[in-house]
Design a protein around this motif. Structure first.
Motif, PDB file in Angstrom:
ATOM      1  N   GLU A  17       0.846  -1.191   0.000  1.00 19.54           N
ATOM      2  CA  GLU A  17       0.000   0.000   0.000  1.00 19.54           C
ATOM      3  C   GLU A  17       0.882   1.241   0.000  1.00 19.54           C
ATOM      4  N   ALA A  18       0.442   2.248  -0.711  1.00 20.16           N
ATOM      5  CA  ALA A  18       1.191   3.509  -0.804  1.00 20.16           C
ATOM      6  C   ALA A  18       1.454   4.066   0.590  1.00 20.16           C
ATOM      7  N   LYS A  22       8.458   0.522   0.863  1.00 19.69           N
ATOM      8  CA  LYS A  22       9.520   1.234   0.121  1.00 19.69           C
ATOM      9  C   LYS A  22       9.410   2.750   0.326  1.00 19.69           C
ATOM     10  N   THR A  23       9.190   3.157   1.561  1.00 15.87           N
ATOM     11  CA  THR A  23       8.957   4.575   1.853  1.00 15.87           C
ATOM     12  C   THR A  23      10.185   5.440   1.558  1.00 15.87           C
ATOM     13  N   ARG A  24      11.383   4.899   1.763  1.00 15.89           N
ATOM     14  CA  ARG A  24      12.575   5.701   1.444  1.00 15.89           C
ATOM     15  C   ARG A  24      12.700   5.942  -0.052  1.00 15.89           C
ATOM     16  N   LEU A  25      12.243   4.970  -0.843  1.00 17.96           N
ATOM     17  CA  LEU A  25      12.279   5.147  -2.299  1.00 17.96           C
ATOM     18  C   LEU A  25      11.212   6.122  -2.782  1.00 17.96           C
ATOM     19  N   VAL A  35       5.239   1.296  -4.787  1.00 17.73           N
ATOM     20  CA  VAL A  35       4.380   0.135  -4.559  1.00 17.73           C
ATOM     21  C   VAL A  35       4.564  -0.892  -5.671  1.00 17.73           C
ATOM     22  N   GLU A  36       4.611  -0.447  -6.911  1.00 16.60           N
ATOM     23  CA  GLU A  36       4.797  -1.371  -8.031  1.00 16.60           C
ATOM     24  C   GLU A  36       6.163  -2.059  -7.959  1.00 16.60           C
ATOM     25  N   LEU A  37       7.178  -1.326  -7.554  1.00 17.78           N
ATOM     26  CA  LEU A  37       8.506  -1.916  -7.391  1.00 17.78           C
ATOM     27  C   LEU A  37       8.459  -2.995  -6.311  1.00 17.78           C
TER      28      LEU A  37
END
Length: 162
Positions: A17-18, A22-25, A35-37
């Motif tokens: 979920e957004a 991967k919040t740092r990215l 999210v897709e990554l």
């Protein structure tokens, strides 16, 4: 390949979920791309894990998101909710559950290493035949893999992990 049913891989996955993965990215990309990554990372690792005879369980978070995971990944996998206040408790509890299910050796891998070589998982289980525990350190100070033998499981190893 390891054909022993006494080994188990615990694959730790968050629901994509957004703002939660991967919040740092997300600072460099945008939340949708992050999210897709992350989804791609998970699918790449599932593809790799599917090559093993060793059973694996998707340890999902949040613990009430089983329906979302099954809608995303399907019902062909074994799922285990992550229970606990923090990551350390969730890892400790998942290992304890795997051992309660009768596995003699269990390793945890996360979803942040999509290029994790199969050989490292084989090596981890081979090491657990003669050592109490294994750890695969990562360059950021954490680790990409941790595992124990049932008879040497040390829950204290997970205390204080944020």
């Amino acid at each position: 390949m390891d054909k022993s049913p006494k080994n188990c891989i615990l694959f730790f996955v968050k629901y994509p979920e957004a703002g939660l993965v991967k919040t740092r990215l997300s600072a460099e990309l945008n939340e949708t791309m992050a999210v897709e990554l992350y989804r791609t990372f998970v699918l790449d690792l599932l593809s790799m894990l599917g090559k093993f005879a060793t059973p694996f369980q998707i340890c999902f978070f949040p613990e009430n998101s089983l329906e979302k995971f099954m809608g995303w990944l399907g019902d062909k996998y074994a799922y285990m909710p992550q229970h606990g206040e923090d990551l350390g408790q969730r890892m400790e509890n998942s290992l304890a559950e795997a051992f309660a299910q009768g596995f003699n050796r269990a390793i945890i891998i996360g979803s942040d290493s999509p290029d994790l070589p199969e050989e490292l998982i084989h090596e981890a289980f081979s090491s657990l035949e003669i050592h109490d525990a294994v750890i695969g350190p990562s360059v950021d100070g954490g680790y990409y893999l941790i595992g124990f033998r049932n008879d040497a499981f040390l829950p204290e190893a997970f205390e204080g992990i944020e």
